[in-house]
Motif scaffolding. Structure first.
Motif, PDB file in Angstrom:
ATOM      1  N   SER A 113       0.339  19.368  -3.264  1.00 32.08           N
ATOM      2  CA  SER A 113      -0.091  19.557  -4.641  1.00 32.08           C
ATOM      3  C   SER A 113      -1.010  18.402  -5.017  1.00 32.08           C
ATOM      4  O   SER A 113      -0.684  17.243  -4.797  1.00 32.08           O
ATOM      5  CB  SER A 113       1.099  19.596  -5.594  1.00 32.08           C
ATOM      6  OG  SER A 113       0.657  19.614  -6.934  1.00 32.08           O
ATOM      7  N   LEU A 114      -2.159  18.733  -5.599  1.00 28.84           N
ATOM      8  CA  LEU A 114      -3.104  17.697  -5.990  1.00 28.84           C
ATOM      9  C   LEU A 114      -2.549  16.817  -7.106  1.00 28.84           C
ATOM     10  O   LEU A 114      -3.013  15.697  -7.301  1.00 28.84           O
ATOM     11  CB  LEU A 114      -4.422  18.330  -6.428  1.00 28.84           C
ATOM     12  CG  LEU A 114      -5.182  19.100  -5.347  1.00 28.84           C
ATOM     13  CD1 LEU A 114      -6.488  19.642  -5.905  1.00 28.84           C
ATOM     14  CD2 LEU A 114      -5.446  18.219  -4.132  1.00 28.84           C
ATOM     15  N   ILE A 115      -1.528  17.303  -7.812  1.00 27.34           N
ATOM     16  CA  ILE A 115      -0.956  16.499  -8.891  1.00 27.34           C
ATOM     17  C   ILE A 115      -0.349  15.213  -8.344  1.00 27.34           C
ATOM     18  O   ILE A 115      -0.337  14.177  -9.005  1.00 27.34           O
ATOM     19  CB  ILE A 115       0.097  17.302  -9.691  1.00 27.34           C
ATOM     20  CG1 ILE A 115       0.457  16.549 -10.973  1.00 27.34           C
ATOM     21  CG2 ILE A 115       1.352  17.547  -8.852  1.00 27.34           C
ATOM     22  CD1 ILE A 115       1.370  17.325 -11.901  1.00 27.34           C
ATOM     23  N   HIS A 116       0.168  15.264  -7.100  1.00 30.34           N
ATOM     24  CA  HIS A 116       0.760  14.070  -6.507  1.00 30.34           C
ATOM     25  C   HIS A 116      -0.295  13.004  -6.255  1.00 30.34           C
ATOM     26  O   HIS A 116      -0.059  11.807  -6.459  1.00 30.34           O
ATOM     27  CB  HIS A 116       1.463  14.429  -5.199  1.00 30.34           C
ATOM     28  CG  HIS A 116       2.579  15.403  -5.375  1.00 30.34           C
ATOM     29  ND1 HIS A 116       2.916  16.343  -4.417  1.00 30.34           N
ATOM     30  CD2 HIS A 116       3.432  15.614  -6.413  1.00 30.34           C
ATOM     31  CE1 HIS A 116       3.925  17.072  -4.856  1.00 30.34           C
ATOM     32  NE2 HIS A 116       4.257  16.646  -6.056  1.00 30.34           N
ATOM     33  N   LEU A 117      -1.479  13.417  -5.802  1.00 27.83           N
ATOM     34  CA  LEU A 117      -2.557  12.462  -5.572  1.00 27.83           C
ATOM     35  C   LEU A 117      -3.055  11.874  -6.884  1.00 27.83           C
ATOM     36  O   LEU A 117      -3.515  10.729  -6.931  1.00 27.83           O
ATOM     37  CB  LEU A 117      -3.709  13.144  -4.836  1.00 27.83           C
ATOM     38  CG  LEU A 117      -3.445  13.563  -3.390  1.00 27.83           C
ATOM     39  CD1 LEU A 117      -4.650  14.311  -2.825  1.00 27.83           C
ATOM     40  CD2 LEU A 117      -3.109  12.360  -2.529  1.00 27.83           C
ATOM     41  N   ARG A 162       0.861  -1.177   0.000  1.00 35.99           N
ATOM     42  CA  ARG A 162       0.000   0.000   0.000  1.00 35.99           C
ATOM     43  C   ARG A 162       0.898   1.228   0.000  1.00 35.99           C
ATOM     44  O   ARG A 162       2.009   1.200   0.539  1.00 35.99           O
ATOM     45  CB  ARG A 162      -0.909   0.025   1.233  1.00 35.99           C
ATOM     46  CG  ARG A 162      -1.895  -1.117   1.276  1.00 35.99           C
ATOM     47  CD  ARG A 162      -2.714  -1.087   2.554  1.00 35.99           C
ATOM     48  NE  ARG A 162      -3.783  -0.090   2.507  1.00 35.99           N
ATOM     49  CZ  ARG A 162      -3.780   1.051   3.181  1.00 35.99           C
ATOM     50  NH1 ARG A 162      -2.769   1.363   3.968  1.00 35.99           N
ATOM     51  NH2 ARG A 162      -4.800   1.901   3.095  1.00 35.99           N
ATOM     52  N   LEU A 163       0.414   2.346  -0.586  1.00 33.86           N
ATOM     53  CA  LEU A 163       1.203   3.567  -0.666  1.00 33.86           C
ATOM     54  C   LEU A 163       0.497   4.697   0.075  1.00 33.86           C
ATOM     55  O   LEU A 163      -0.722   4.864  -0.031  1.00 33.86           O
ATOM     56  CB  LEU A 163       1.422   3.980  -2.124  1.00 33.86           C
ATOM     57  CG  LEU A 163       2.266   3.036  -2.985  1.00 33.86           C
ATOM     58  CD1 LEU A 163       2.426   3.621  -4.389  1.00 33.86           C
ATOM     59  CD2 LEU A 163       3.611   2.758  -2.367  1.00 33.86           C
ATOM     60  N   SER A 164       1.292   5.470   0.799  1.00 36.55           N
ATOM     61  CA  SER A 164       0.761   6.596   1.571  1.00 36.55           C
ATOM     62  C   SER A 164       1.508   7.868   1.212  1.00 36.55           C
ATOM     63  O   SER A 164       2.740   7.866   1.094  1.00 36.55           O
ATOM     64  CB  SER A 164       0.920   6.312   3.073  1.00 36.55           C
ATOM     65  OG  SER A 164       0.525   7.429   3.848  1.00 36.55           O
ATOM     66  N   LEU A 165       0.764   8.961   1.031  1.00 38.34           N
ATOM     67  CA  LEU A 165       1.367  10.274   0.815  1.00 38.34           C
ATOM     68  C   LEU A 165       1.506  10.945   2.171  1.00 38.34           C
ATOM     69  O   LEU A 165       0.518  11.347   2.785  1.00 38.34           O
ATOM     70  CB  LEU A 165       0.517  11.116  -0.127  1.00 38.34           C
ATOM     71  CG  LEU A 165       1.053  12.514  -0.445  1.00 38.34           C
ATOM     72  CD1 LEU A 165       2.455  12.434  -1.065  1.00 38.34           C
ATOM     73  CD2 LEU A 165       0.111  13.253  -1.380  1.00 38.34           C
ATOM     74  N   ASP A 166       2.733  11.045   2.661  1.00 36.43           N
ATOM     75  CA  ASP A 166       3.010  11.514   4.021  1.00 36.43           C
ATOM     76  C   ASP A 166       3.185  13.034   4.064  1.00 36.43           C
ATOM     77  O   ASP A 166       3.493  13.674   3.051  1.00 36.43           O
ATOM     78  CB  ASP A 166       4.284  10.824   4.528  1.00 36.43           C
ATOM     79  CG  ASP A 166       4.453  10.941   6.030  1.00 36.43           C
ATOM     80  OD1 ASP A 166       3.479  11.300   6.722  1.00 36.43           O
ATOM     81  OD2 ASP A 166       5.566  10.677   6.514  1.00 36.43           O
ATOM     82  N   ASN A 167       2.974  13.603   5.247  1.00 36.90           N
ATOM     83  CA  ASN A 167       3.186  15.033   5.499  1.00 36.90           C
ATOM     84  C   ASN A 167       2.332  15.929   4.616  1.00 36.90           C
ATOM     85  O   ASN A 167       2.726  17.054   4.286  1.00 36.90           O
ATOM     86  CB  ASN A 167       4.662  15.408   5.334  1.00 36.90           C
ATOM     87  CG  ASN A 167       5.567  14.673   6.298  1.00 36.90           C
ATOM     88  OD1 ASN A 167       6.610  14.169   5.907  1.00 36.90           O
ATOM     89  ND2 ASN A 167       5.177  14.580   7.558  1.00 36.90           N
ATOM     90  N   PHE A 168       1.154  15.457   4.224  1.00 38.50           N
ATOM     91  CA  PHE A 168       0.292  16.265   3.372  1.00 38.50           C
ATOM     92  C   PHE A 168      -0.154  17.509   4.142  1.00 38.50           C
ATOM     93  O   PHE A 168      -0.598  17.430   5.282  1.00 38.50           O
ATOM     94  CB  PHE A 168      -0.937  15.464   2.939  1.00 38.50           C
ATOM     95  CG  PHE A 168      -1.697  16.087   1.800  1.00 38.50           C
ATOM     96  CD1 PHE A 168      -1.266  15.942   0.499  1.00 38.50           C
ATOM     97  CD2 PHE A 168      -2.846  16.830   2.039  1.00 38.50           C
ATOM     98  CE1 PHE A 168      -1.958  16.509  -0.557  1.00 38.50           C
ATOM     99  CE2 PHE A 168      -3.546  17.404   0.988  1.00 38.50           C
ATOM    100  CZ  PHE A 168      -3.090  17.251  -0.313  1.00 38.50           C
TER     101      PHE A 168
END
Length: 268
Positions: free
Chosen positions: A161-165, A149-155
């Protein structure tokens, strides 16, 4: 005396790096969802050293992948202490987001330790993606192929940036502790946090709040329908030997039950 690469090399020789485990809790029912594994260094002369102090030195010295392997070995060795269904979570450093060999290294350590990677969440910090998105896409794609699973940390920490999501196949978004603390006294911060949770739900992403320290913060997050939280309010990071105690203990104001479905997490 400042730390240098000789200190780091000696630390590996003396086996001074190790993980601590902090619980993650489902806010809807108070059930334990898993643990984040956090990197620690107990220096023979200086004692405990903060990750904020030693991670940059480890990176500069070229030992960051070696540190990840060492921590994963110790983290996976602790997995038998975890009831089935709990998850582990680890962090990648900014440099590792550019290393397309890293997923293979993670897979090799997991295979040696008999650990299934569908129980692992890998966290990438937002700052690491700013100038290396194409490399991150390759690394993320390989990790997903391995069933991580992947998590975007420190959002929300300043580089959001929404581009990362949109660009990477994330499963969850982790809200930075600075926003969690600010929302108790800042209406603007509370509005931003609520908007992140709404965005996460719309995108089908699990939302995780880090750094929860008070009942007030937990209450606000529950009202906002945050999925999962971690922080000192639920438990301080502890050694692997303390996992059975943490599993059986009850968090403040909730019944500490195990999540029934397979949702496990660890961090560097």
């Amino acid at each position: 005396m400042p730390l240098d690469h000789l200190d780091v090399r000696r630390a590996f020789e003396e086996d001074e790096f190790f993980p601590l485990f902090q619980p993650l809790v489902k806010l809807s029912n108070g059930r334990l969802a898993g643990f984040e594994a956090l990197a620690r260094w107990n220096h023979a002369r200086l004692g405990a050293i903060s990750p904020d102090a030693f991670i940059p030195i480890v990176q500069k010295s070229g030992y960051i992948n070696a540190l990840t392997r060492k921590l994963l070995e110790k983290t996976f060795a602790a997995a038998p202490l975890l009831p089935a269904g709990l998850r582990l979570s680890i962090n990648l450093s900014p440099l590792q987001v550019m290393d397309e060999t890293l997923p293979g290294q993670i897979a090799a350590v997991a295979e040696r330790g008999g650990f299934s990677l569908d129980r692992l969440t890998v966290e990438m910090t937002e700052g690491a993606l700013l100038n290396h998105l194409s490399c991150a896409e390759a690394v993320a794609g390989t990790l997903k192929d391995l069933h991580c699973r992947l998590s975007l940390d420190n959002f929300g920490a300043g580089h959001s940036s929404l581009i990362h999501l949109h660009a990477l196949p994330f499963d969850e978004v982790k809200i930075d502790r600075s926003l969690i603390h600010a929302m108790t006294h800042s209406r603007a911060s509370r509005t931003i946090v609520a908007a992140i949770f709404a965005l996460g739900r719309d995108l089908g992403l699990e939302t995780v709040a880090e750094g929860v320290e008070t009942a007030e913060e937990e209450g606000i997050l529950s009202e906002m329908q945050c999925d999962t939280a971690q922080g000192w309010y639920f438990g301080k990071p502890a050694a692997a030997a303390e996992i059975p105690r943490m599993v059986s203990a009850a968090p403040p104001g909730a019944s500490w039950e195990l999540e029934e479905q397979n949702v496990m997490t660890a961090a560097v």
